[in-house]
Design a protein around this motif. Structure first.
Motif, short mmCIF file in Angstrom:
data_model
loop_
_atom_site.label_atom_id
_atom_site.label_comp_id
_atom_site.label_asym_id
_atom_site.label_seq_id
_atom_site.Cartn_x
_atom_site.Cartn_y
_atom_site.Cartn_z
N UNK A 67 26.27 64.12 -32.30
CA UNK A 67 26.18 64.87 -31.04
C UNK A 67 26.92 64.15 -29.91
N UNK A 68 26.84 62.82 -29.88
CA UNK A 68 27.58 62.05 -28.88
C UNK A 68 29.08 62.20 -29.10
N UNK A 69 29.48 62.20 -30.35
CA UNK A 69 30.89 62.41 -30.71
C UNK A 69 31.36 63.78 -30.23
N UNK A 70 30.58 64.82 -30.50
CA UNK A 70 30.96 66.16 -30.08
C UNK A 70 31.02 66.29 -28.57
N UNK A 71 30.13 65.58 -27.89
CA UNK A 71 30.15 65.58 -26.43
C UNK A 71 31.46 64.98 -25.91
N UNK A 72 31.89 63.90 -26.56
CA UNK A 72 33.15 63.26 -26.16
C UNK A 72 34.33 64.16 -26.46
N UNK A 73 34.33 64.78 -27.63
CA UNK A 73 35.41 65.71 -27.99
C UNK A 73 35.46 66.86 -26.99
N UNK A 74 34.31 67.36 -26.61
CA UNK A 74 34.22 68.46 -25.65
C UNK A 74 34.92 68.07 -24.36
N UNK A 75 34.63 66.88 -23.85
CA UNK A 75 35.24 66.44 -22.61
C UNK A 75 36.75 66.32 -22.72
N UNK A 76 37.21 65.78 -23.84
CA UNK A 76 38.66 65.60 -24.04
C UNK A 76 39.37 66.94 -24.16
#
Length: 203
Positions: A67-76
């Protein structure tokens, strides 16, 4: 780490934020390259260089890290879409087409493996936190595109937003399946035609 820093015991201990960042950066690379399930926790711990206890302090379960990874991908990715739209100028109609330039940049990147959210959805069961996060991301992107469609004066902004996001997702998938950046060019061309048809303009 410099030789000078190595002489100081306190300097070799990563700060709390640094340790978490190292874990997340490693997960970001491995999850995207290998897939959510194939990239194991032990590998992520080893490659990030943190202790197992440190890892579980920040991410008690693998899903928390995903979920933290997806949050980071979302921001990028969201940032890239917005930047591409803004680069097209102030006209909302031009921005609806210009946002597809972010797709072209993504497909040309070394190691491109398609949309991280589509990949995550394929590996997660409906109703799970991970699957819900992928749905939320797609809904936010579509809502943003719908706002641009409203600003552009589209008579049916919902339909236009739905059509453009389908083209965007198709371009993301085709870019990796075909291994051909031309997919992004075709997607942008299709988007231009959709926007023009919706607004009654010449493409």
């Amino acid at each position: 780490m410099t030789p000078t820093a190595a002489r100081t015991p306190q300097a070799v201990r990563p700060s709390a934020g640094h340790a978490r960042d190292k874990i997340l950066a490693t997960a970001f690379r491995l999850f995207y390259a290998q897939g959510l399930r194939a990239a194991g926790i032990d590998t992520i711990i080893a490659e990030s260089g943190v202790a197992k206890a440190t890892f579980y302090k920040y991410f008690p379960a693998k899903d928390d890290l995903i979920l933290a990874y997806l949050e980071k991908v979302d921001g990028v990715w969201t940032g890239q879409l917005h930047a591409a739209a803004e680069a097209a100028g102030p006209d909302p109609a031009a921005q609806l087409v210009g946002l597809f330039d972010a797709l072209a940049s993504a497909c040309r990147r070394d190691g491109y493996r398609g949309c991280a959210f589509i990949n995550a959805a394929a590996e997660s069961a409906s109703g799970t936190r991970i699957h819900e996060r992928t749905v939320t991301h797609k809904e936010h992107v579509r809502a943003w595109i719908r706002d641009l469609a409203v600003q552009a004066g589209a008579p049916d902004p919902d339909q236009l937003a739905r059509s453009l996001t389908l083209v965007l997702d198709g371009g993301l998938a085709s870019g990796v399946l075909d291994a051909d950046p031309a997919a992004a060019i075709a997607a942008r061309h299709t988007a231009a035609q959709l926007v023009s048809a919706s607004l009654g303009r010449n493409p």
